[in-house]
Design a protein around this motif. Structure first.
Motif, mmCIF file in Angstrom:
data_model
loop_
_atom_site.group_PDB
_atom_site.id
_atom_site.type_symbol
_atom_site.label_atom_id
_atom_site.label_comp_id
_atom_site.label_asym_id
_atom_site.label_seq_id
_atom_site.Cartn_x
_atom_site.Cartn_y
_atom_site.Cartn_z
ATOM 1 N N UNK A 171 9.770 1.905 6.832
ATOM 2 C CA UNK A 171 9.767 3.347 6.581
ATOM 3 C C UNK A 171 10.970 4.018 7.242
ATOM 4 N N UNK A 172 11.263 3.634 8.479
ATOM 5 C CA UNK A 172 12.406 4.222 9.184
ATOM 6 C C UNK A 172 13.708 3.888 8.475
ATOM 7 N N UNK A 173 13.841 2.656 8.005
ATOM 8 C CA UNK A 173 15.070 2.264 7.308
ATOM 9 C C UNK A 173 15.214 3.025 5.990
ATOM 10 N N UNK A 174 14.118 3.199 5.259
ATOM 11 C CA UNK A 174 14.176 3.952 4.011
ATOM 12 C C UNK A 174 14.623 5.387 4.260
ATOM 13 N N UNK A 175 14.121 5.979 5.327
ATOM 14 C CA UNK A 175 14.544 7.348 5.655
ATOM 15 C C UNK A 175 16.044 7.390 5.953
ATOM 16 N N UNK A 176 16.513 6.434 6.740
ATOM 17 C CA UNK A 176 17.932 6.398 7.108
ATOM 18 C C UNK A 176 18.833 6.247 5.882
ATOM 19 N N UNK A 177 18.348 5.533 4.870
ATOM 20 C CA UNK A 177 19.153 5.261 3.680
ATOM 21 C C UNK A 177 19.012 6.339 2.613
ATOM 22 N N UNK A 178 18.261 7.395 2.902
ATOM 23 C CA UNK A 178 18.089 8.450 1.917
ATOM 24 C C UNK A 178 17.002 8.168 0.901
ATOM 25 N N UNK A 179 16.069 7.301 1.257
ATOM 26 C CA UNK A 179 14.960 6.962 0.370
ATOM 27 C C UNK A 179 13.616 7.344 0.997
ATOM 28 N N UNK A 180 13.604 8.438 1.744
ATOM 29 C CA UNK A 180 12.384 8.905 2.378
ATOM 30 C C UNK A 180 11.258 9.249 1.423
ATOM 31 N N UNK A 181 11.544 9.770 0.200
ATOM 32 C CA UNK A 181 10.437 10.086 -0.719
ATOM 33 C C UNK A 181 9.746 8.859 -1.306
ATOM 34 N N UNK A 182 10.233 7.659 -1.018
ATOM 35 C CA UNK A 182 9.647 6.452 -1.602
ATOM 36 C C UNK A 182 8.178 6.305 -1.215
ATOM 37 N N UNK A 183 7.360 5.924 -2.196
ATOM 38 C CA UNK A 183 5.943 5.659 -1.945
ATOM 39 C C UNK A 183 5.795 4.265 -1.349
ATOM 40 N N UNK A 184 5.051 4.161 -0.257
ATOM 41 C CA UNK A 184 4.794 2.887 0.394
ATOM 42 C C UNK A 184 3.305 2.573 0.367
ATOM 43 N N UNK A 185 2.990 1.323 0.054
ATOM 44 C CA UNK A 185 1.616 0.843 0.157
ATOM 45 C C UNK A 185 1.627 -0.467 0.932
ATOM 46 N N UNK A 186 0.810 -0.535 1.946
ATOM 47 C CA UNK A 186 0.709 -1.715 2.788
ATOM 48 C C UNK A 186 -0.598 -2.427 2.461
ATOM 49 N N UNK A 187 -0.504 -3.655 1.959
ATOM 50 C CA UNK A 187 -1.669 -4.430 1.559
ATOM 51 C C UNK A 187 -1.919 -5.502 2.614
ATOM 52 N N UNK A 188 -3.066 -5.424 3.262
ATOM 53 C CA UNK A 188 -3.388 -6.318 4.380
ATOM 54 C C UNK A 188 -4.451 -7.339 3.978
ATOM 55 N N UNK A 189 -4.330 -8.536 4.557
ATOM 56 C CA UNK A 189 -5.335 -9.590 4.382
ATOM 57 C C UNK A 189 -5.677 -9.809 2.903
ATOM 58 N N UNK A 190 -4.650 -9.911 2.077
ATOM 59 C CA UNK A 190 -4.856 -10.041 0.640
ATOM 60 C C UNK A 190 -5.683 -11.273 0.299
#
Length: 422
Positions: A171-190
């Motif tokens: 998330x921090x890297x996306x913000x730094x690169x100008x991609x802060x609006x990107x939707x993130x989904x974290x899938x755990x223990x698939x």
């Protein structure tokens, strides 16, 4: 006769089996995989994977040491002649131990691989994403900055996580690169009983660390005003931090065209300046590598920053003077000389380092270096061109052309038959 390497089992030894296992553990395994694990005399894997096996799997349990790869040959040799089963997460041949074992054991004793659905397959199934349209990257043992070459508006990425802290880092890297609006989904223990999904945007990501076994799905969205970087060479000059030592955009595009990068190839970039040629060489394909040589330590540090910012943190920067520092570098597939052409022995050293079929491209703006290139062109052939670019600028109340310094470029391919040009 020389003894066989420690990773090669003796003739007739049972093959090493590699069994993929998911978060659902023993319950999710096919009968063939269960039978291999029940029959194994030695079970090798991570502690988490070994804990998923029931007591019925009576083989000796051996956790992987760290670092893993250097220890593999000795570990296999220590259990030579026994039925060995290696546990892997999901599909062993997808960023897994299966590749390592296949490379080490070779064609004479290839491992038997029993795959399980990978976390990527599970994630695409949960998200409704076609697997063939989804780009998969990993930050396991690699810097997060490596995601930079995949950031394009509207693209879907799956990021294989290195642990619980990875989503916040992404998330921090996306913000730094100008991609802060990107939707993130974290899938755990698939695939497991504790499967969970968390979502948000990179701009607003403030969730506490979750389960270390996770995959991150990113719908890339570029923020208004953020620089747009294309997929082909010729990035805007403003994309680079530089002190004026920069191969300008239009000449850079022509230079990369002459260098003609292909997947898996290595470039020597001599006189790196701001590193733009090496950076854009590596951006053409994730398997391309480059070594850039720069004598000025400040510029060398700047090259590293540009490489991180533009998604190729694996760019190797060598600080020193060519040709002296070229000794011992891996054999290049192509060489670009952007500075220092008149240094004694530089062209000769680069030419000798190239294998048959290798390419050499050299650019210059000075008469002295141009004369040198003309001489090499006379002796070795290739293509000698002059690149001239003019930019429209205000002239009073009108517009006129301002000519940039013309660049003389020599490009040549070493012949496979004679070591000369073709």
């Amino acid at each position: 006769m020389s003894p066989a390497p420690p990773s090669t089992p003796p003739a007739g030894a049972p093959p090493v089996s590699v069994v993929g296992i998911g978060a659902d553990g023993w319950a999710g395994l096919a009968d063939a995989s269960r039978n291999v694990l029940l029959d194994a005399e030695v079970l090798i894997g991570g502690p988490r994977q070994l804990d998923l096996l029931p007591p019925d799997c009576a083989g000796e349990r051996v956790p992987w040491p760290s670092p893993l790869r250097p220890a593999v040959p000795g570990l296999l040799a220590a259990h030579s002649g026994k039925r060995v089963a290696v546990l892997a997460s999901g599909d062993p041949m997808f960023y897994g131990i299966g590749r390592t074992l296949t490379e080490l054991l070779g064609d004479q004793a290839p491992p038997r691989v029993l795959p399980h659905p990978s976390s990527v397959s599970y994630a695409c199934a949960r998200l409704g994403w076609p697997l063939e349209d989804t780009e998969v990257l990993t930050v396991v043992g690699r810097p997060v900055a490596g995601l930079g070459t995949a950031l394009y508006d509207g693209r879907r990425l799956l990021v294989l996580s290195a642990g619980a802290a990875t989503p916040a880092q992404v998330a921090a890297y996306l913000r730094e690169q100008g991609y802060g609006p990107s939707r993130m989904r974290v899938l755990e223990q698939l695939g497991g009983e504790r499967e969970e999904l968390a979502e948000g945007t990179a701009d607003a990501w403030d969730r506490p660390h979750g389960d270390p076994l996770n995959v991150i799905a990113v719908d890339c969205r570029r923020a208004p005003g953020a620089p747009r970087l294309g997929a082909v060479p010729g990035l805007p000059d403003e994309a680079y931090e530089h002190d004026g030592q920069l191969t300008k955009r239009h000449v850079r595009a022509a230079t990369l065209g002459a260098l003609a990068p292909a997947p898996g190839e290595l470039l020597w970039d001599i006189g790196g300046g701001s590193g733009s040629i090496a950076v854009e060489w590596m951006r053409t394909h994730r398997s391309c590598g480059a070594v850039t040589v720069e004598r000025d330590p400040l510029r060398a540090a700047r090259i590293s920053r540009n490489a991180d910012r533009l998604g190729v943190p694996a760019l190797r920067v060598v600080t020193g003077r060519a040709p002296g520092v070229l000794a011992g570098l891996p054999t290049p597939d192509a060489v670009f000389i952007g500075g220092g052409l008149t240094a004694p022995g530089l062209l000769e050293t680069c030419w000798e380092a190239l294998p048959s079929g290798g390419r050499l491209v050299a650019n210059t703006v000075t008469l002295e270096s141009e004369a040198l290139l003309a001489d090499w062109y006379r002796r070795h052939g290739g293509e000698l061109v002059r690149l001239a670019v003019a930019h429209a600028v205000p002239v009073g109340g009108f517009t006129g052309w301002r000519q940039a310094m013309p660049v003389t470029q020599w490009s040549v391919v070493k012949s496979a038959e004679t070591g000369e040009q073709r």
